[in-house]
Enzyme design. Structure first.
Site, PDB file in Angstrom:
ATOM      1  N   CYS A   2       0.815  -1.217   0.000  1.00 61.79           N
ATOM      2  CA  CYS A   2       0.000   0.000   0.000  1.00 61.79           C
ATOM      3  C   CYS A   2       0.849   1.269   0.000  1.00 61.79           C
ATOM      4  O   CYS A   2       1.748   1.429   0.808  1.00 61.79           O
ATOM      5  CB  CYS A   2      -0.960   0.067   1.177  1.00 61.79           C
ATOM      6  SG  CYS A   2      -2.233  -1.177   1.138  1.00 61.79           S
ATOM      7  N   ARG A  27       6.426  -0.748  -4.018  1.00 60.22           N
ATOM      8  CA  ARG A  27       5.980  -1.332  -2.756  1.00 60.22           C
ATOM      9  C   ARG A  27       5.092  -2.566  -2.978  1.00 60.22           C
ATOM     10  O   ARG A  27       4.876  -3.334  -2.058  1.00 60.22           O
ATOM     11  CB  ARG A  27       5.195  -0.282  -1.960  1.00 60.22           C
ATOM     12  CG  ARG A  27       6.032   0.914  -1.597  1.00 60.22           C
ATOM     13  CD  ARG A  27       5.197   2.003  -0.991  1.00 60.22           C
ATOM     14  NE  ARG A  27       4.708   1.677   0.322  1.00 60.22           N
ATOM     15  CZ  ARG A  27       5.409   1.797   1.440  1.00 60.22           C
ATOM     16  NH1 ARG A  27       6.634   2.249   1.387  1.00 60.22           N
ATOM     17  NH2 ARG A  27       4.902   1.485   2.597  1.00 60.22           N
ATOM     18  N   TRP A  75      -2.464  -3.000  -1.787  1.00 62.49           N
ATOM     19  CA  TRP A  75      -1.997  -4.390  -1.780  1.00 62.49           C
ATOM     20  C   TRP A  75      -2.990  -5.142  -0.906  1.00 62.49           C
ATOM     21  O   TRP A  75      -3.039  -4.935   0.306  1.00 62.49           O
ATOM     22  CB  TRP A  75      -0.590  -4.442  -1.202  1.00 62.49           C
ATOM     23  CG  TRP A  75       0.120  -5.743  -1.360  1.00 62.49           C
ATOM     24  CD1 TRP A  75       0.862  -6.154  -2.430  1.00 62.49           C
ATOM     25  CD2 TRP A  75       0.193  -6.806  -0.402  1.00 62.49           C
ATOM     26  NE1 TRP A  75       1.388  -7.400  -2.191  1.00 62.49           N
ATOM     27  CE2 TRP A  75       0.991  -7.829  -0.964  1.00 62.49           C
ATOM     28  CE3 TRP A  75      -0.339  -7.002   0.867  1.00 62.49           C
ATOM     29  CZ2 TRP A  75       1.275  -9.007  -0.310  1.00 62.49           C
ATOM     30  CZ3 TRP A  75      -0.063  -8.199   1.537  1.00 62.49           C
ATOM     31  CH2 TRP A  75       0.739  -9.185   0.944  1.00 62.49           C
ATOM     32  N   ASN A 101      -3.152   2.618   4.934  1.00 54.24           N
ATOM     33  CA  ASN A 101      -2.175   1.531   4.826  1.00 54.24           C
ATOM     34  C   ASN A 101      -2.074   0.909   6.209  1.00 54.24           C
ATOM     35  O   ASN A 101      -1.911   1.630   7.189  1.00 54.24           O
ATOM     36  CB  ASN A 101      -0.825   2.102   4.389  1.00 54.24           C
ATOM     37  CG  ASN A 101       0.289   1.069   4.427  1.00 54.24           C
ATOM     38  OD1 ASN A 101       0.037  -0.128   4.376  1.00 54.24           O
ATOM     39  ND2 ASN A 101       1.519   1.535   4.514  1.00 54.24           N
ATOM     40  N   GLY A 102      -2.194  -0.407   6.282  1.00 53.39           N
ATOM     41  CA  GLY A 102      -2.135  -1.078   7.582  1.00 53.39           C
ATOM     42  C   GLY A 102      -3.317  -2.008   7.722  1.00 53.39           C
ATOM     43  O   GLY A 102      -3.965  -2.364   6.726  1.00 53.39           O
ATOM     44  N   GLU A 472      19.771 -17.442   0.577  1.00 52.98           N
ATOM     45  CA  GLU A 472      19.488 -16.194  -0.133  1.00 52.98           C
ATOM     46  C   GLU A 472      19.496 -16.408  -1.648  1.00 52.98           C
ATOM     47  O   GLU A 472      18.648 -15.872  -2.361  1.00 52.98           O
ATOM     48  CB  GLU A 472      20.510 -15.117   0.276  1.00 52.98           C
ATOM     49  CG  GLU A 472      20.331 -13.757  -0.387  1.00 52.98           C
ATOM     50  CD  GLU A 472      18.972 -13.109  -0.120  1.00 52.98           C
ATOM     51  OE1 GLU A 472      18.201 -13.603   0.703  1.00 52.98           O
ATOM     52  OE2 GLU A 472      18.686 -12.096  -0.785  1.00 52.98           O
ATOM     53  N   LYS A 476      16.254 -15.550  -3.889  1.00 55.65           N
ATOM     54  CA  LYS A 476      16.340 -14.573  -4.992  1.00 55.65           C
ATOM     55  C   LYS A 476      15.793 -15.187  -6.267  1.00 55.65           C
ATOM     56  O   LYS A 476      15.021 -14.586  -7.000  1.00 55.65           O
ATOM     57  CB  LYS A 476      17.808 -14.200  -5.147  1.00 55.65           C
ATOM     58  CG  LYS A 476      18.210 -12.825  -5.478  1.00 55.65           C
ATOM     59  CD  LYS A 476      17.820 -11.678  -4.632  1.00 55.65           C
ATOM     60  CE  LYS A 476      16.963 -11.879  -3.470  1.00 55.65           C
ATOM     61  NZ  LYS A 476      16.551 -10.799  -2.659  1.00 55.65           N
ATOM     62  N   GLU A 479      11.839 -15.937  -6.020  1.00 54.28           N
ATOM     63  CA  GLU A 479      10.909 -14.810  -5.901  1.00 54.28           C
ATOM     64  C   GLU A 479      10.759 -14.028  -7.208  1.00 54.28           C
ATOM     65  O   GLU A 479       9.706 -13.488  -7.474  1.00 54.28           O
ATOM     66  CB  GLU A 479      11.261 -13.886  -4.725  1.00 54.28           C
ATOM     67  CG  GLU A 479      12.534 -13.107  -4.839  1.00 54.28           C
ATOM     68  CD  GLU A 479      12.810 -12.237  -3.603  1.00 54.28           C
ATOM     69  OE1 GLU A 479      11.882 -11.894  -2.853  1.00 54.28           O
ATOM     70  OE2 GLU A 479      13.984 -11.885  -3.413  1.00 54.28           O
ATOM     71  N   HIS A 495      18.580 -36.772   3.959  1.00 50.88           N
ATOM     72  CA  HIS A 495      17.563 -37.139   4.951  1.00 50.88           C
ATOM     73  C   HIS A 495      16.155 -36.865   4.429  1.00 50.88           C
ATOM     74  O   HIS A 495      15.290 -36.397   5.157  1.00 50.88           O
ATOM     75  CB  HIS A 495      17.826 -36.407   6.267  1.00 50.88           C
ATOM     76  CG  HIS A 495      19.141 -36.777   6.878  1.00 50.88           C
ATOM     77  ND1 HIS A 495      19.371 -38.007   7.437  1.00 50.88           N
ATOM     78  CD2 HIS A 495      20.317 -36.099   6.947  1.00 50.88           C
ATOM     79  CE1 HIS A 495      20.624 -38.074   7.858  1.00 50.88           C
ATOM     80  NE2 HIS A 495      21.226 -36.928   7.568  1.00 50.88           N
ATOM     81  N   LYS A 594       7.471  -4.708  -1.237  1.00 48.30           N
ATOM     82  CA  LYS A 594       8.803  -4.309  -0.793  1.00 48.30           C
ATOM     83  C   LYS A 594       8.836  -4.085   0.709  1.00 48.30           C
ATOM     84  O   LYS A 594       9.760  -4.494   1.386  1.00 48.30           O
ATOM     85  CB  LYS A 594       9.190  -3.019  -1.527  1.00 48.30           C
ATOM     86  CG  LYS A 594      10.540  -2.459  -1.142  1.00 48.30           C
ATOM     87  CD  LYS A 594      11.630  -3.182  -1.877  1.00 48.30           C
ATOM     88  CE  LYS A 594      13.010  -2.754  -1.473  1.00 48.30           C
ATOM     89  NZ  LYS A 594      13.976  -3.831  -1.745  1.00 48.30           N
TER      90      LYS A 594
HETATM   91  C1  G6P Z   1       9.935  -8.120   2.011  1.00 47.01           C
HETATM   92  C2  G6P Z   1      10.916  -7.862   0.882  1.00 47.01           C
HETATM   93  C3  G6P Z   1      12.227  -8.592   1.149  1.00 47.01           C
HETATM   94  C4  G6P Z   1      12.787  -8.195   2.494  1.00 47.01           C
HETATM   95  C5  G6P Z   1      11.770  -8.404   3.616  1.00 47.01           C
HETATM   96  C6  G6P Z   1      12.215  -7.730   4.904  1.00 47.01           C
HETATM   97  O1  G6P Z   1       9.505  -9.425   1.993  1.00 47.01           O
HETATM   98  O2  G6P Z   1      10.378  -8.281  -0.346  1.00 47.01           O
HETATM   99  O3  G6P Z   1      13.161  -8.288   0.137  1.00 47.01           O
HETATM  100  O4  G6P Z   1      13.938  -8.929   2.755  1.00 47.01           O
HETATM  101  O5  G6P Z   1      10.514  -7.812   3.275  1.00 47.01           O
HETATM  102  O6  G6P Z   1      12.202  -6.341   4.707  1.00 47.01           O
HETATM  103  P1  G6P Z   1      13.062  -5.297   5.498  1.00 47.01           P
HETATM  104  O7  G6P Z   1      12.674  -3.966   4.932  1.00 47.01           O
HETATM  105  O8  G6P Z   1      12.669  -5.443   6.946  1.00 47.01           O
HETATM  106  O9  G6P Z   1      14.496  -5.626   5.283  1.00 47.01           O
END
Ligand code: G6P
Length: 599
Positions: A2, A27, A75, A101-102, A472, A476, A479, A495, A594
């Protein structure tokens, strides 16, 4: 997640709102809308889908005259993405419009209450209760109305509200959701984030929870919930709008990977020049709490801090931590890692730890964000604004921040003799060059991406720090490319998960830790024997890996503790090229946001 923009001034509001919303697209959202106040009437236009739909609907804003308005990208949380669930939401009378937003946690209770008072609801959203509540409490004074709303709603909110009775006012408030106030000349703004309004002003109020901002064309006054005026310093943004634009690159993600060497240098340089961070006391235990990629940084942090200092470290996903009754004492250092500084679960975890007496050390990218403000100490990652949803340069700077923290603690414990400090400082200062070397290998990385982009399922395997890195690399890839991918401790595969390996399954073996080379070679052989195709990421000079892999990408030699730094850039580029070859919406992957400002 949002985005909110609001404008009050002398220019036509709608194009400014659209422009601001465009800057907040990163976002994540699924619908968009605006409410414009003109000649005593509020007009709401909103629609499902991309901002372009709204843009076309209102002819780039030209269709809507008026110099006051609020805009929103939604969102979905309560109710599917649809025209009717989009914001702004208006009261039945049409007198009030609101963006939010929230999450209003007690919205069901409020909805029942308002239905009892004769209000009719048309959407499935929690936000609609705020529009009706505002109408219910409205007594001709927007400030007093807002205070009543604050007293009734529970949960998190950033709210922007306009009323047709007050063509010279725009009112806003926040609690646990981000909102900033932009101060212009004869015009003022509200927004979820700085890029939305940076074109118009660099002067910002960073409002605190439950502070109400009353904007007119000529000024902004801030109030607490007793309606006493609150004084606040003006925060001046020191970075440029260009930092939040693509600058000729096709995607923000690629641009942000290209910025990694500089971002890492910016983060590491000042701390090393000052001789590391100072710690008066040494914690008994460290608890690292974060979400998503920041959590993966935390796992690297565990290995590195324990190795260097022998202080026990535990790492938690923030959404789990807050509900697991964690053991926290006043001698626990809670390290909170967050790019945005606004992730709802991370903030809640921070507050829980603080309440129990822990000292909070924040590693945060966004200056003035909630986590930065609520931490006892902050180490800023100086990555600059990150726009692509999938984090890259923020992750890289968070990694270096964790290295700095580990070394600083070691020094404070009296365990870092000058020659060792110099060794580590030199190695850290080499990282920007090593990352640049990875970037120079991009054609080779692209080549392997072109070989494997049709994979249906991928397994990343690694041991020790390479396992942390695999987590990670895997995130990456999945996603942004939507390829199913999992990360496993290489020794754990047998396992259970090894049963999923069949002819042609892609396994990415991460092998940067020399002392574990032989072990990972055995694991590579295990999956090869079952038909896997193996692409390895290894440290230069590790021939053992080359012999048993179908392809190898090398990272340059460095202190093994720092190997995740160049290696993650390689994995980010691999994910980027795979997603690009698949034609994915790289900067805005489906369903993701984001800044996750709801629980
Ligand atoms: C979302 C983003 C990720 C990020 C995570 C934590 O899921 O898409 O890329 O790692 O939030 O966000 P922050 O702003 O707390 O690092």
């Amino acid at each position: 997640m949002c985005g909110i923009v609001g404008y009050i001034g002398t220019r036509q509001a709608a194009p400014i709102l659209l422009d601001g919303l465009k800057k907040l697209e990163y976002r994540g959202y699924d619908s968009a809308g605006v409410a414009i106040l003109n000649e005593g009437t509020i007009t709401v236009e909103k629609t499902k889908g991309r901002l372009k739909n709204l843009y076309d609907m209102i002819n780039g804003g030209k269709k809507l005259p008026g110099t006051v308005g609020i805009g929103h990208t939604r969102w979905a949380t309560h109710g599917e993405p649809s025209d009717v669930n989009s914001h702004p939401h208006a009261s039945e009378s049409g007198r009030i419009a609101v963006v939010h937003n929230g999450i209003i946690e007690n919205y069901m209770k409020l909805k029942d209450f308002l239905i009892g008072k004769g209000y009719t609801f048309i959407s499935d959203t929690d936000t609609e209760v705020v529009a009706h509540l505002a109408d219910y409490y409205y007594n001709g004074n927007l400030l007093e109305t807002m205070v009543k709303i604050i007293h009734r709603v529970e949960g998190s909110y950033a709210l922007g509200l306009v009323s047709s009775d007050h063509p010279d006012q725009l009112i806003a408030v926040r609690k646990d959701s981000p909102l900033i106030i932009g101060l212009g000349e004869g015009e003022n703004f509200i927004a979820s984030d700085i890029p939305a309004i940076l074109k118009y002003t660099r002067n910002i109020y960073l409002i605190d929870d439950q502070e109400i901002a009353l904007l007119t064309r000529d000024g902004v006054t801030l109030y607490n919930t007793y309606l006493e005026e609150v004084q606040k310093e003006v925060f001046t943004v020191d970075w440029d709008i260009a930092a939040a634009e693509k600058g000729g690159y096709e995607h923000f993600m690629f641009k942000e990977i290209m910025e990694e060497p500089q971002s890492v240098l910016n983060t590491v340089g000042p701390v090393l020049r000052q001789g590391l961070l100072k710690f008066d006391t040494i914690p008994d235990r460290i608890s690292i709490v974060a979400c998503g990629s920041a959590y993966h940084v935390g796992i690297v942090g565990k290995y590195v801090i324990e190795e260097l200092t022998r202080i026990p470290v535990e790492v938690d996903i923030a959404s789990e931590y807050r509900y697991r009754n964690p053991i926290i004492t006043k001698d626990t250092l809670v390290v909170v890692i967050s790019q945005s500084g606004e992730t709802a679960d991370t903030i809640a975890a921070l507050r829980e730890a603080k309440k129990q007496g822990a000292k909070i050390f924040g590693i945060v990218n966004v200056v003035g964000s909630s986590i930065a403000r609520e931490s006892d100490e902050v180490l800023y990652t100086l990555a600059g604004p990150e726009i692509a949803v999938a984090t890259t340069k923020a992750y890289s700077t968070q990694l270096t921040a964790v290295y700095l923290l580990a070394l600083s603690l070691k020094k404070a414990m009296g365990q870092l003799p000058p020659e060792d400090e110099k060794h580590y400082a030199d190695e850290l200062m080499r990282l920007p060059d090593l990352i640049s070397e990875m970037i120079e290998q991009k054609e080779k990385i692209q080549y392997y991406a072109s070989k494997f982009f049709n994979a249906k399922s991928v397994f990343f395997i690694g041991r020790g720090l390479d396992y942390a890195l695999s987590l990670e690399g895997s995130l990456k890839l999945k996603e942004i490319s939507y390829i199913h991918s999992e990360a496993y401790g290489a020794g754990e595969l047998k396992h259970g998960t090894i049963s999923l390996i069949e002819d042609g399954t892609l396994v990415i073996a991460v092998a940067t830790q020399e002392k574990l080379f032989e072990k990972i070679v055995s694991n590579i052989r295990e999956v090869k024997a079952r038909g896997a195709v193996v692409l390895s990421v290894a440290t230069e000079g590790c021939e053992m890996i080359e012999e048993c892999s179908d392809g190898v990408l090398y990272i340059p030699k460095t202190d093994p503790l720092f190997a995740p730094s160049p290696a993650v850039t390689l994995l980010q580029l691999f994910a980027y090229y795979v997603a690009s070859l698949k034609g994915c919406d790289i900067d805005k992957p489906r369903n993701l946001a984001k800044s996750v400002t709801v629980e």
